[in-house]
Design an enzyme around this catalytic site. Structure first.
Site, PDB file in Angstrom:
ATOM      1  CD  GLU A  81      -2.710   1.317   0.222  1.00 29.12           C
ATOM      2  OE1 GLU A  81      -2.501   2.284  -0.543  1.00 29.12           O
ATOM      3  OE2 GLU A  81      -3.595   0.464   0.047  1.00 29.12           O
ATOM      4  CE  LYS A 261      -6.236  -2.283   7.316  1.00 33.88           C
ATOM      5  NZ  LYS A 261      -5.869  -1.404   6.174  1.00 33.88           N
ATOM      6  CG  ASP A 277       3.916 -13.836  15.136  1.00 37.35           C
ATOM      7  OD1 ASP A 277       2.990 -13.530  14.363  1.00 37.35           O
ATOM      8  OD2 ASP A 277       3.865 -14.843  15.870  1.00 37.35           O
ATOM      9  CG  HIS A 378      -6.114   5.024  -0.761  1.00 33.87           C
ATOM     10  ND1 HIS A 378      -5.238   4.161  -0.117  1.00 33.87           N
ATOM     11  CD2 HIS A 378      -6.818   4.260  -1.631  1.00 33.87           C
ATOM     12  CE1 HIS A 378      -5.419   2.939  -0.578  1.00 33.87           C
ATOM     13  NE2 HIS A 378      -6.373   2.974  -1.484  1.00 33.87           N
TER      14      HIS A 378
END
Length: 390
Positions: A81, A261, A277, A378
């Site tokens: 992204e 998020k 991880d 974006h």
């Protein structure tokens, strides 16, 4: 195509590629892509995980402008992204005027859990008394499992007895607190709690079931704060809009999920670049968003306020079981490059960098939402990268 392939794991990587070519009707060009292992060879890949058929590559980028605890950093990020890297770099620039990001010390304590079931209420006190009386012996036993960790200054530090109520009746959960130093710690923790469980099995009431690390690492917290330049953000009205967006995320779990998020967009990209991880980090962060919530439900991980000078201040705190040592970290050629760019060797410093990246990512997203909307910037960058001028 059938998914039941007898002994698939026994084949070499090349043999698996041939099998999949036939089953999935891959073209020669597609099979050649599978044969491109990049900076690996097939045997190296096969040693990492099961049923390998190829190597999957993503862009390796650098976020710029980061000033953290008065140190300059270029931040390696692995993400598909483009706006993530651009947004983090931009937000880090907004924070530089007032000293960048200030991060607190981070402990390296992980939790190992031992579950005890089939107990009566009155037996809980008996278990607690036994654990407290035998604690030194139990800690010594745990530490005998990892002499290298002990020699470096780490090891089991404490055992806490918890009682929980479940649909299967009362349970006692032992929390073994272990200083894992610069490792993520799963192997050390799991080895120690399994050894303790074996020892305790015939010495306490009930039946021991699970012996496993917890990814809600509340004793391994990373916390940072920053002041963001009002004019760079777009002025007082944008700051006010950002506070409205934050209030939304603080009060509503549907918004908070997307808000958090966005924080993890940056942290996970850094984690991938450094061989960490991402699943453990994300699970711990989202669990903490509920565990630490003052609203009684899932809420924002970050906090924002406007100080007496009208400046927007931000703070982020979350569990950070991130490491600078480990199999992938030390053997993957790109993670080695990432650490050379970061010039970091200690997990504490990497955790501080990660939480700063998360806060930068968050303020960048809030600013976009509070001004032009997330899609305009974006999609503009997305289309630019794809060469689409429409």
């Amino acid at each position: 195509m059938k998914s039941s392939i007898s002994g698939f794991y026994k084949h070499t990587v090349e043999e698996r590629q041939s099998i999949i070519k036939k089953l999935a009707d891959l073209t020669d060009a597609e099979q050649n892509i599978l044969k491109n292992f990049g900076y690996f060879n097939p045997d190296e890949l096969d040693a990492y995980t099961e049923n390998v058929i190829g190597s999957f590559q993503l862009p390796f980028s650098l976020a710029t402008n980061f000033l953290i605890n008065e140190n300059e950093y270029l931040i390696p990020m692995v993400t598909e992204e483009p706006s993530i890297v651009a947004a983090a770099s931009n937000a880090a620039r907004f924070a530089r005027k007032y000293g960048g990001f200030r991060c607190e010390p981070v402990k390296s304590i992980m939790i190992g859990q031992i579950q005890i079931v089939k107990i009566e209420e009155e037996q809980i006190i008996e278990i607690s008394q036994f654990i407290n009386f035998e604690k030194k012996k139990l800690l010594d036993l745990a530490n005998s499992c990892d002499e290298k960790l002990i020699s470096l200054g780490g090891g089991a530090r404490d055992i806490i007895v918890r009682q929980i109520k479940t649909i299967k009746g009362p349970m006692v959960i032992l929390h073994v607190l272990i200083d894992v130093l610069d490792a993520m710690g799963a192997n050390a923790v799991n080895t120690m709690v399994e050894a303790l469980a074996n020892y305790l099995e015939d010495k306490i009431p009930g039946m021991i079931m699970l012996k496993i690390i917890s990814n809600l690492s509340i004793h391994r917290m990373a916390k940072c704060s920053a002041i963001f330049d009002t004019e760079m953000l777009g002025g007082p009205e944008i700051v006010s809009n950002i506070m409205n967006a934050y209030a939304f995320a603080q009060a509503d779990p549907f918004r908070a999920t997307t808000h958090n998020k966005g924080i993890m967009n940056g942290i996970s990209a850094l984690a991938l670049a450094t061989g960490n991880d991402t699943r453990a980090l994300e699970a711990g962060a989202h669990a903490f968003a509920s565990y630490n919530s003052k609203t009684g439900s899932y809420s924002s991980l970050s906090k924002y306020w406007v100080d007496h000078q009208g400046r927007l201040c931000g703070e982020l705190e979350l569990p950070m079981p991130i490491a600078t040592i480990g199999n992938i970290i030390q053997n993957h050629p790109m993670t080695r490059i990432a650490f050379k760019i970061l010039q970091v060797s200690k997990a504490e410093e990497l955790a501080q960098i990660a939480v700063a990246v998360g806060l930068a990512q968050n303020i960048a997203a809030l600013r976009a939402l509070a001004s032009e909307g997330i899609q305009k910037g974006h999609m503009k960058l997305h289309n630019k990268k794809l060469g689409n001028k429409s």
